[in-house]
Design a protein around this motif. Sequence first.
Motif, PDB file in Angstrom:
ATOM      1  N   GLU A 285       1.002  -1.251  -0.062  1.00 45.32           N
ATOM      2  CA  GLU A 285       0.025   0.036   0.037  1.00 45.32           C
ATOM      3  C   GLU A 285       0.725   1.230  -0.052  1.00 45.32           C
ATOM      4  OE1 GLU A 285      -0.078  -1.638   4.151  1.00 45.32           O
ATOM      5  OE2 GLU A 285      -0.276  -2.468   2.083  1.00 45.32           O
ATOM      6  N   GLU A 286       2.120   1.198   0.535  1.00 49.07           N
ATOM      7  CA  GLU A 286       3.074   2.393   0.520  1.00 49.07           C
ATOM      8  C   GLU A 286       3.406   2.638  -1.019  1.00 49.07           C
ATOM      9  OE1 GLU A 286       5.985   2.722   3.804  1.00 49.07           O
ATOM     10  OE2 GLU A 286       5.459   0.430   3.753  1.00 49.07           O
ATOM     11  N   LEU A 287       2.925   2.042  -1.834  1.00 45.85           N
ATOM     12  CA  LEU A 287       3.664   2.113  -3.296  1.00 45.85           C
ATOM     13  C   LEU A 287       2.580   2.766  -4.100  1.00 45.85           C
ATOM     14  CD1 LEU A 287       5.428  -1.164  -4.109  1.00 45.85           C
ATOM     15  CD2 LEU A 287       6.427   1.082  -3.500  1.00 45.85           C
ATOM     16  N   GLU A 288       1.431   2.820  -3.646  1.00 41.94           N
ATOM     17  CA  GLU A 288       0.093   3.482  -4.339  1.00 41.94           C
ATOM     18  C   GLU A 288       0.506   4.744  -4.759  1.00 41.94           C
ATOM     19  OE1 GLU A 288      -3.343   2.797  -1.800  1.00 41.94           O
ATOM     20  OE2 GLU A 288      -3.163   0.855  -1.995  1.00 41.94           O
ATOM     21  N   ILE A 289       0.972   5.658  -3.914  1.00 41.23           N
ATOM     22  CA  ILE A 289       1.351   7.015  -4.384  1.00 41.23           C
ATOM     23  C   ILE A 289       2.162   7.076  -5.390  1.00 41.23           C
ATOM     24  CG2 ILE A 289       2.896   7.410  -2.401  1.00 41.23           C
ATOM     25  CD1 ILE A 289       0.707  10.111  -4.102  1.00 41.23           C
ATOM     26  N   PHE A 290       3.425   6.337  -5.492  1.00 42.82           N
ATOM     27  CA  PHE A 290       4.185   6.187  -6.507  1.00 42.82           C
ATOM     28  C   PHE A 290       3.559   5.757  -7.931  1.00 42.82           C
ATOM     29  CE2 PHE A 290       7.148   5.479  -2.859  1.00 42.82           C
ATOM     30  CZ  PHE A 290       8.256   6.084  -3.223  1.00 42.82           C
ATOM     31  N   THR A 291       2.631   5.012  -7.636  1.00 42.13           N
ATOM     32  CA  THR A 291       2.038   4.366  -8.790  1.00 42.13           C
ATOM     33  C   THR A 291       1.182   5.623  -9.368  1.00 42.13           C
ATOM     34  OG1 THR A 291       1.844   2.242  -7.952  1.00 42.13           O
ATOM     35  CG2 THR A 291       0.417   2.621  -9.852  1.00 42.13           C
ATOM     36  N   GLU A 292       0.507   6.379  -8.702  1.00 39.75           N
ATOM     37  CA  GLU A 292      -0.403   7.424  -9.164  1.00 39.75           C
ATOM     38  C   GLU A 292       0.472   8.372  -9.704  1.00 39.75           C
ATOM     39  OE1 GLU A 292      -2.726  11.051  -7.082  1.00 39.75           O
ATOM     40  OE2 GLU A 292      -2.699   9.331  -5.811  1.00 39.75           O
ATOM     41  N   LEU A 293       1.783   8.854  -9.307  1.00 40.05           N
ATOM     42  CA  LEU A 293       2.247   9.883  -9.521  1.00 40.05           C
ATOM     43  C   LEU A 293       2.965   9.370 -10.916  1.00 40.05           C
ATOM     44  CD1 LEU A 293       3.946  11.113  -6.496  1.00 40.05           C
ATOM     45  CD2 LEU A 293       2.276  12.477  -7.767  1.00 40.05           C
ATOM     46  N   LEU A 294       3.363   8.231 -10.985  1.00 42.58           N
ATOM     47  CA  LEU A 294       3.942   7.839 -12.324  1.00 42.58           C
ATOM     48  C   LEU A 294       2.998   7.748 -13.558  1.00 42.58           C
ATOM     49  CD1 LEU A 294       6.395   6.890 -10.736  1.00 42.58           C
ATOM     50  CD2 LEU A 294       6.559   5.028 -11.698  1.00 42.58           C
ATOM     51  N   GLY A 295       1.967   7.497 -13.202  1.00 44.60           N
ATOM     52  CA  GLY A 295       0.784   6.967 -14.160  1.00 44.60           C
ATOM     53  C   GLY A 295       0.402   8.562 -14.931  1.00 44.60           C
ATOM     54  N   ARG A 296       0.573   9.575 -13.943  1.00 44.30           N
ATOM     55  CA  ARG A 296       0.070  10.767 -14.495  1.00 44.30           C
ATOM     56  C   ARG A 296       1.050  11.687 -14.960  1.00 44.30           C
ATOM     57  NH1 ARG A 296      -3.061  15.258 -10.060  1.00 44.30           N
ATOM     58  NH2 ARG A 296      -3.026  16.737 -11.670  1.00 44.30           N
ATOM     59  N   PHE A 297       2.330  11.410 -14.501  1.00 41.24           N
ATOM     60  CA  PHE A 297       3.460  12.474 -14.955  1.00 41.24           C
ATOM     61  C   PHE A 297       4.447  11.561 -15.696  1.00 41.24           C
ATOM     62  CE2 PHE A 297       1.449  14.460 -11.347  1.00 41.24           C
ATOM     63  CZ  PHE A 297       1.030  15.565 -12.111  1.00 41.24           C
ATOM     64  N   LEU A 298       4.890  10.203 -15.262  1.00 46.11           N
ATOM     65  CA  LEU A 298       5.747   9.555 -15.942  1.00 46.11           C
ATOM     66  C   LEU A 298       5.425   8.135 -16.567  1.00 46.11           C
ATOM     67  CD1 LEU A 298       8.185  10.050 -13.012  1.00 46.11           C
ATOM     68  CD2 LEU A 298       8.225  11.488 -14.855  1.00 46.11           C
ATOM     69  N   PRO A 299       4.555   8.430 -17.457  1.00 49.97           N
ATOM     70  CA  PRO A 299       4.032   7.100 -17.828  1.00 49.97           C
ATOM     71  C   PRO A 299       4.834   6.098 -18.513  1.00 49.97           C
ATOM     72  CG  PRO A 299       3.219   8.782 -19.341  1.00 49.97           C
ATOM     73  CD  PRO A 299       3.853   9.361 -18.201  1.00 49.97           C
ATOM     74  N   ASP A 300       6.147   6.707 -18.950  1.00 53.78           N
ATOM     75  CA  ASP A 300       7.089   5.813 -19.620  1.00 53.78           C
ATOM     76  C   ASP A 300       7.980   5.035 -18.687  1.00 53.78           C
ATOM     77  OD1 ASP A 300       6.078   6.653 -22.146  1.00 53.78           O
ATOM     78  OD2 ASP A 300       7.718   8.085 -22.086  1.00 53.78           O
ATOM     79  N   LEU A 301       7.482   4.951 -17.304  1.00 53.71           N
ATOM     80  CA  LEU A 301       8.157   4.123 -16.679  1.00 53.71           C
ATOM     81  C   LEU A 301       7.311   2.987 -16.155  1.00 53.71           C
ATOM     82  CD1 LEU A 301       9.742   6.540 -13.869  1.00 53.71           C
ATOM     83  CD2 LEU A 301      10.801   5.473 -15.742  1.00 53.71           C
ATOM     84  N   HIS A 302       7.927   1.782 -16.044  1.00 53.91           N
ATOM     85  CA  HIS A 302       7.065   0.699 -15.675  1.00 53.91           C
ATOM     86  C   HIS A 302       6.615   0.648 -14.295  1.00 53.91           C
ATOM     87  CE1 HIS A 302       5.852  -3.680 -14.902  1.00 53.91           C
ATOM     88  NE2 HIS A 302       6.033  -3.858 -16.079  1.00 53.91           N
ATOM     89  N   PRO A 303       5.190   0.329 -14.183  1.00 56.79           N
ATOM     90  CA  PRO A 303       4.569   0.765 -13.005  1.00 56.79           C
ATOM     91  C   PRO A 303       4.979  -0.222 -11.896  1.00 56.79           C
ATOM     92  CG  PRO A 303       3.115  -0.561 -14.295  1.00 56.79           C
ATOM     93  CD  PRO A 303       4.398  -0.139 -15.193  1.00 56.79           C
ATOM     94  N   ASP A 304       5.636  -1.155 -11.944  1.00 54.31           N
ATOM     95  CA  ASP A 304       6.368  -2.186 -10.784  1.00 54.31           C
ATOM     96  C   ASP A 304       7.691  -1.907 -10.443  1.00 54.31           C
ATOM     97  OD1 ASP A 304       3.738  -3.360 -10.582  1.00 54.31           O
ATOM     98  OD2 ASP A 304       4.351  -4.579 -12.308  1.00 54.31           O
ATOM     99  N   PRO A 305       8.079  -1.491  -9.359  1.00 48.28           N
ATOM    100  CA  PRO A 305       9.430  -1.008  -9.141  1.00 48.28           C
ATOM    101  C   PRO A 305      10.248  -2.357  -8.939  1.00 48.28           C
ATOM    102  CG  PRO A 305       8.005  -0.979  -7.015  1.00 48.28           C
ATOM    103  CD  PRO A 305       7.339  -1.229  -8.219  1.00 48.28           C
ATOM    104  N   THR A 306      11.658  -2.116  -9.326  1.00 48.92           N
ATOM    105  CA  THR A 306      12.581  -3.372  -9.361  1.00 48.92           C
ATOM    106  C   THR A 306      13.293  -3.420  -8.005  1.00 48.92           C
ATOM    107  OG1 THR A 306      14.181  -2.171 -10.578  1.00 48.92           O
ATOM    108  CG2 THR A 306      12.846  -3.356 -12.140  1.00 48.92           C
ATOM    109  N   ARG A 307      13.513  -2.310  -7.375  1.00 49.98           N
ATOM    110  CA  ARG A 307      14.102  -2.021  -5.960  1.00 49.98           C
ATOM    111  C   ARG A 307      13.408  -1.113  -5.196  1.00 49.98           C
ATOM    112  NH1 ARG A 307      19.938   0.954  -5.977  1.00 49.98           N
ATOM    113  NH2 ARG A 307      20.396   1.071  -4.104  1.00 49.98           N
ATOM    114  N   LEU A 308      13.704  -1.711  -4.052  1.00 47.43           N
ATOM    115  CA  LEU A 308      13.165  -0.387  -3.015  1.00 47.43           C
ATOM    116  C   LEU A 308      14.128  -0.377  -1.702  1.00 47.43           C
ATOM    117  CD1 LEU A 308       9.470  -2.192  -2.557  1.00 47.43           C
ATOM    118  CD2 LEU A 308      10.027  -0.025  -3.669  1.00 47.43           C
TER     119      LEU A 308
END
Length: 379
Positions: A285-308
């Motif tokens: 659930e901590e990644l939800e804000i990342f997913t939201e921001l990427l979808g809106r402003f950085l859509p060319d990044l894959h939505p699933d992180p490879t490292r945290l």
Amino acid sequence: MSVRKRVAVVGVGTMGSQAAWRLAARGAEVVGYDRFAPGHDRSAAGGETRIFRSAHFEESRWVPLLKHADVLWEELQRETGRELRRLTGCLLMGPTEHRQMATVLESIAEHGLDHEVLDVDALAKRFPQYRLEEGEAAVLDRRAGFIRPELSVQTAARRAEELGARIRRYTEVKEIVPVGSGVEVRTDSCSERFDAVVVTVGPWVNDLLPDLPWEVEVRRLVSAWYTPTTEAWFGEERPAFIRTAPHHFYGLPSPDGVSVKIGLNRTLHRLIDGPDRLERTVQPEELEIFTELLGRFLPDLHPDPTRLSVYMEGYTESDRPLVGPLPGAGNENVILLAGFSGHGFKLSPAFGDIAADLALDGDSAQPIDFITTVGRITA
């Protein structure tokens, strides 16, 4: 002939490694203490990259200190032969009416900084990986880029040792006690006397100095790395970026050309009770804000992180750091640097130099009057 001052640096991390370097460069007898070792990943210095920039969102009076840090970063690189910083530029993006965007342009105009303003169309053509919305613009700060934090801490500490400093690794300081005209540093195994002590323990400041008249909030921050789905992220220009709104967040293309690191503003991360209780596991659930921001402003990044990665930072209510001698009779030789509120790493050589000024001369010529200068505040 003047007597050589003996100065302890407690905490050889972001600020402490630089303070040790600057003190040793000026001929002081320096002893550093760290509960781990320079370059460790248990505090605020990790994460592979941190942003350096010349323009400032919050306050144009930071710019002279950024210029001083700029000079010292170059000096440390020349002395050591290590690439600690790479100037790739930094895009500062947001609504044109946003206060922070106005402050950036004010600081650029006041100090004559090298920059370029890009509207929606210009940004889309030159940097298609970013998205601007109607009423937004981007400012390209050319004297900007990324710093390698772990390498920088280790390199500054090693340079201090080359200049004669001694670093007591894996040695936790239990107490700092003013004694006569000096200060005593106490650990589990010994006590040592110094003319002055520079305290740069980051998130551990509340534990070591529990009677401070100011609160330093310790927050748990998460960094996430995402892989691009297009080549635009690793073209000829690879600037870092900071976005002001709707949420303040930032990113840096990784030096290896594989991923992009994304980080969030302090308000999006939770307070923790203390640095020894840091939870390093990141929940979905901590990644939800990342997913939201990427979808809106950085859509060319894959939505699933490879490292945290999880780390800590110390914040003050004013977002300005605590810099200067501790208040109270007998504390004038205890110099505190704490609570840099996420602004510290790029400025660390400048504040290391200021710490050396205060420890050796009792004052600094650097323009720090606007900062929360510790010795000028009464409890």
